[in-house]
Write a protein that holds these residues in place. Structure first.
Motif, PDB file in Angstrom:
ATOM      1  N   MET A   1       0.856  -1.336  -0.095  1.00 21.62           N
ATOM      2  CA  MET A   1      -0.003   0.010   0.046  1.00 21.62           C
ATOM      3  C   MET A   1       1.070   1.221   0.038  1.00 21.62           C
ATOM      4  O   MET A   1       1.602   1.298   0.773  1.00 21.62           O
ATOM      5  N   THR A   2       0.448   2.307  -0.909  1.00 23.26           N
ATOM      6  CA  THR A   2       1.398   3.425  -0.921  1.00 23.26           C
ATOM      7  C   THR A   2       0.717   4.753  -0.080  1.00 23.26           C
ATOM      8  O   THR A   2      -0.448   4.732  -0.208  1.00 23.26           O
ATOM      9  N   THR A   3       1.647   5.182   0.659  1.00 23.20           N
ATOM     10  CA  THR A   3       0.853   6.065   1.442  1.00 23.20           C
ATOM     11  C   THR A   3       1.514   7.425   1.430  1.00 23.20           C
ATOM     12  O   THR A   3       2.577   7.474   0.651  1.00 23.20           O
ATOM     13  N   TRP A   4       1.073   8.298   1.741  1.00 24.82           N
ATOM     14  CA  TRP A   4       1.389  10.097   1.614  1.00 24.82           C
ATOM     15  C   TRP A   4       2.913  10.122   2.042  1.00 24.82           C
ATOM     16  O   TRP A   4       3.740  10.937   1.103  1.00 24.82           O
ATOM     17  N   TYR A   5       3.425   9.476   2.751  1.00 24.76           N
ATOM     18  CA  TYR A   5       4.712   9.629   3.230  1.00 24.76           C
ATOM     19  C   TYR A   5       5.972   8.897   2.646  1.00 24.76           C
ATOM     20  O   TYR A   5       6.898   9.113   2.938  1.00 24.76           O
ATOM     21  N   ASP A   6       5.369   7.827   1.690  1.00 24.00           N
ATOM     22  CA  ASP A   6       6.238   6.911   0.976  1.00 24.00           C
ATOM     23  C   ASP A   6       7.202   8.080   0.128  1.00 24.00           C
ATOM     24  O   ASP A   6       6.612   8.762  -0.838  1.00 24.00           O
ATOM     25  N   ALA A   7       8.323   7.754  -0.103  1.00 25.81           N
ATOM     26  CA  ALA A   7       9.470   8.620  -0.944  1.00 25.81           C
ATOM     27  C   ALA A   7       9.713   7.771  -2.094  1.00 25.81           C
ATOM     28  O   ALA A   7       9.935   6.495  -2.186  1.00 25.81           O
ATOM     29  N   PRO A   8       9.143   8.298  -3.423  1.00 31.07           N
ATOM     30  CA  PRO A   8       9.775   7.626  -4.510  1.00 31.07           C
ATOM     31  C   PRO A   8      11.290   7.528  -4.677  1.00 31.07           C
ATOM     32  O   PRO A   8      12.057   8.144  -4.164  1.00 31.07           O
ATOM     33  N   VAL A   9      11.519   6.165  -5.275  1.00 26.34           N
ATOM     34  CA  VAL A   9      12.790   5.844  -5.245  1.00 26.34           C
ATOM     35  C   VAL A   9      13.314   5.726  -6.856  1.00 26.34           C
ATOM     36  O   VAL A   9      12.481   4.954  -7.470  1.00 26.34           O
ATOM     37  N   VAL A  10      14.272   6.247  -7.080  1.00 26.27           N
ATOM     38  CA  VAL A  10      14.645   6.162  -8.645  1.00 26.27           C
ATOM     39  C   VAL A  10      15.287   5.149  -8.852  1.00 26.27           C
ATOM     40  O   VAL A  10      16.300   4.743  -8.257  1.00 26.27           O
ATOM     41  N   LEU A  11      14.773   4.147  -9.730  1.00 23.99           N
ATOM     42  CA  LEU A  11      15.582   3.096 -10.436  1.00 23.99           C
ATOM     43  C   LEU A  11      16.390   3.094 -11.612  1.00 23.99           C
ATOM     44  O   LEU A  11      17.373   2.484 -11.748  1.00 23.99           O
ATOM     45  N   ASP A  12      15.984   4.299 -12.503  1.00 25.19           N
ATOM     46  CA  ASP A  12      17.041   4.533 -13.323  1.00 25.19           C
ATOM     47  C   ASP A  12      16.785   5.674 -13.876  1.00 25.19           C
ATOM     48  O   ASP A  12      15.639   6.257 -13.983  1.00 25.19           O
ATOM     49  N   ARG A  13      17.883   6.614 -14.309  1.00 27.79           N
ATOM     50  CA  ARG A  13      17.478   7.938 -14.738  1.00 27.79           C
ATOM     51  C   ARG A  13      18.580   7.805 -16.011  1.00 27.79           C
ATOM     52  O   ARG A  13      19.752   7.667 -15.934  1.00 27.79           O
ATOM     53  N   ARG A  14      18.021   8.511 -17.148  1.00 29.76           N
ATOM     54  CA  ARG A  14      18.862   8.347 -18.328  1.00 29.76           C
ATOM     55  C   ARG A  14      18.687   9.495 -19.276  1.00 29.76           C
ATOM     56  O   ARG A  14      17.341  10.125 -19.274  1.00 29.76           O
ATOM     57  N   LYS A  15      19.797   9.953 -19.851  1.00 29.34           N
ATOM     58  CA  LYS A  15      19.616  11.239 -20.975  1.00 29.34           C
ATOM     59  C   LYS A  15      19.160  10.683 -22.253  1.00 29.34           C
ATOM     60  O   LYS A  15      19.931   9.834 -22.824  1.00 29.34           O
ATOM     61  N   GLY A  16      18.082  10.742 -22.817  1.00 26.30           N
ATOM     62  CA  GLY A  16      17.814  10.160 -24.046  1.00 26.30           C
ATOM     63  C   GLY A  16      17.694  11.239 -25.080  1.00 26.30           C
ATOM     64  O   GLY A  16      18.262  12.465 -24.982  1.00 26.30           O
ATOM     65  N   PRO A  17      17.381  10.855 -26.226  1.00 24.33           N
ATOM     66  CA  PRO A  17      17.398  11.884 -27.486  1.00 24.33           C
ATOM     67  C   PRO A  17      16.409  13.017 -27.445  1.00 24.33           C
ATOM     68  O   PRO A  17      16.455  13.877 -27.978  1.00 24.33           O
ATOM     69  N   TYR A  18      15.331  12.871 -26.281  1.00 22.22           N
ATOM     70  CA  TYR A  18      14.515  14.084 -26.234  1.00 22.22           C
ATOM     71  C   TYR A  18      14.524  14.831 -24.888  1.00 22.22           C
ATOM     72  O   TYR A  18      13.604  15.282 -24.490  1.00 22.22           O
ATOM     73  N   GLY A  19      15.581  14.322 -24.144  1.00 21.58           N
ATOM     74  CA  GLY A  19      15.811  14.785 -22.760  1.00 21.58           C
ATOM     75  C   GLY A  19      15.811  13.667 -21.575  1.00 21.58           C
ATOM     76  O   GLY A  19      16.217  12.693 -22.130  1.00 21.58           O
ATOM     77  N   GLU A  20      15.381  14.036 -20.432  1.00 17.66           N
ATOM     78  CA  GLU A  20      15.800  13.160 -19.300  1.00 17.66           C
ATOM     79  C   GLU A  20      14.440  12.168 -19.163  1.00 17.66           C
ATOM     80  O   GLU A  20      13.418  12.684 -18.972  1.00 17.66           O
ATOM     81  N   VAL A  21      14.815  10.899 -19.135  1.00 19.89           N
ATOM     82  CA  VAL A  21      13.545   9.927 -18.544  1.00 19.89           C
ATOM     83  C   VAL A  21      13.983   9.220 -17.272  1.00 19.89           C
ATOM     84  O   VAL A  21      15.014   9.018 -17.378  1.00 19.89           O
ATOM     85  N   VAL A  22      13.159   9.246 -16.466  1.00 24.73           N
ATOM     86  CA  VAL A  22      13.268   8.603 -15.175  1.00 24.73           C
ATOM     87  C   VAL A  22      12.188   7.500 -14.860  1.00 24.73           C
ATOM     88  O   VAL A  22      10.977   7.700 -15.128  1.00 24.73           O
ATOM     89  N   LEU A  23      12.778   6.156 -14.292  1.00 26.27           N
ATOM     90  CA  LEU A  23      11.811   5.257 -13.860  1.00 26.27           C
ATOM     91  C   LEU A  23      11.958   5.143 -12.460  1.00 26.27           C
ATOM     92  O   LEU A  23      13.139   5.225 -11.849  1.00 26.27           O
ATOM     93  N   ARG A  24      10.877   5.325 -11.690  1.00 29.57           N
ATOM     94  CA  ARG A  24      10.665   5.460 -10.244  1.00 29.57           C
ATOM     95  C   ARG A  24       9.729   4.405  -9.657  1.00 29.57           C
ATOM     96  O   ARG A  24       8.875   3.878 -10.326  1.00 29.57           O
ATOM     97  N   ARG A  25      10.231   3.795  -8.607  1.00 28.09           N
ATOM     98  CA  ARG A  25       9.090   3.097  -7.549  1.00 28.09           C
ATOM     99  C   ARG A  25       8.696   3.746  -6.555  1.00 28.09           C
ATOM    100  O   ARG A  25       9.401   4.410  -5.783  1.00 28.09           O
ATOM    101  N   HIS A  26       7.289   3.828  -6.453  1.00 29.48           N
ATOM    102  CA  HIS A  26       6.573   4.572  -5.318  1.00 29.48           C
ATOM    103  C   HIS A  26       5.504   3.649  -4.779  1.00 29.48           C
ATOM    104  O   HIS A  26       4.665   3.287  -5.285  1.00 29.48           O
ATOM    105  N   GLY A  27       6.246   2.943  -3.680  1.00 28.45           N
ATOM    106  CA  GLY A  27       5.431   1.928  -3.166  1.00 28.45           C
ATOM    107  C   GLY A  27       5.391   0.681  -4.201  1.00 28.45           C
ATOM    108  O   GLY A  27       6.383   0.366  -4.576  1.00 28.45           O
ATOM    109  N   ALA A  28       4.410   0.252  -4.301  1.00 29.41           N
ATOM    110  CA  ALA A  28       3.991  -0.673  -5.345  1.00 29.41           C
ATOM    111  C   ALA A  28       3.995  -0.209  -6.806  1.00 29.41           C
ATOM    112  O   ALA A  28       4.031  -1.319  -7.629  1.00 29.41           O
TER     113      ALA A  28
END
Length: 225
Positions: A1-28
């Motif tokens: 269960m995701t609650t208001w105080y959960d902090a997103p965790v960055v799984l991957d961050r990349r510079k792509g051809p159109y800027g930055e893309v990020v994959l995050r996990r926020h709870g489930a």
């Protein structure tokens, strides 16, 4: 269960051809962020499924129609299309190599592995605007989900897709009687008018109720036969 105080965790961050893309996990949940703009997460998928279903319904009894899906995202549209044996060829165009990689051998693979392995499925790494201008392929349906809607694009380059010239390119890759379905985070009467002005018929908007705020919608139009 995701609650208001959960902090997103960055799984991957990349510079792509159109800027930055990020994959995050926020709870489930898994979330995709592009240039600081939230695109989508794995929380629901109702609107993405409606995008595919509305296009198929509009095609009536056309046998094994081919569908072009603009945007891989978290994979809801692809998975839903691949789960329906009525669809024939399923082509997905995604311009961010990072997103494709997250699906092929990253955290999103658990959602889409079966759909990607389906022999009907092809993933094309390309910009959709360029693809509809250049491809010689034809499709019975084009399902667009590359932005938060015609009035809220991820990059300025995408704005052209929702203007008359871009919509003419979308119509060019559709077979006669083919369907254009466009996902949006809010209704756009102006976009409906543009669809009609460039020649699409049976233009309508289907709403997807949400818990709070303005409903998500799918804009639909049919290329004349």
């Amino acid at each position: 269960m995701t609650t208001w105080y959960d902090a997103p965790v960055v799984l991957d961050r990349r510079k792509g051809p159109y800027g930055e893309v990020v994959l995050r996990r926020h709870g489930a949940l898994l979330q995709i962020i592009a240039n600081g703009c939230f695109l989508m997460d794995t929380s629901d998928g109702r609107s993405e499924r409606l995008l595919v279903d509305a296009a198929l319904t509009a095609l009536d009894a056309r046998p094994e129609p081919g569908v072009l899906i603009g945007g891989l995202g978290v994979g809801f549209s692809l998975v839903h299309a691949a789960a329906n044996p009525r669809w024939g060829r399923i082509t997905v165009v995604e311009r961010e190599p990072a997103i494709v990689g997250w699906h092929r051998d990253g955290p999103l693979a658990e959602l889409t592995a079966r759909a990607l392995a389906d022999p009907r499925t092809e993933v094309v790494e390309a910009d959709l605007v360029a693809y509809v201008n250049e491809t010689s392929a034809m499709f019975d349906a084009l399902c667009l989900d590359i932005d938060n809607g015609p009035d809220w694009t991820v990059t300025e380059d995408n704005e052209e897709l929702y203007r008359p010239t871009g919509l003419a390119s979308c119509a060019r890759v559709l077979t006669p009687g083919g369907v254009l379905a466009v996902w949006s985070a809010k209704p756009s009467p102006e976009f409906e008018g543009t669809l009609r002005n460039v020649g699409f018929q049976q233009v309508r908007t289907e709403e997807i109720p949400v818990a709070r705020g303005v409903p998500d919608v799918v804009h639909l139009g049919v290329r004349p036969g």
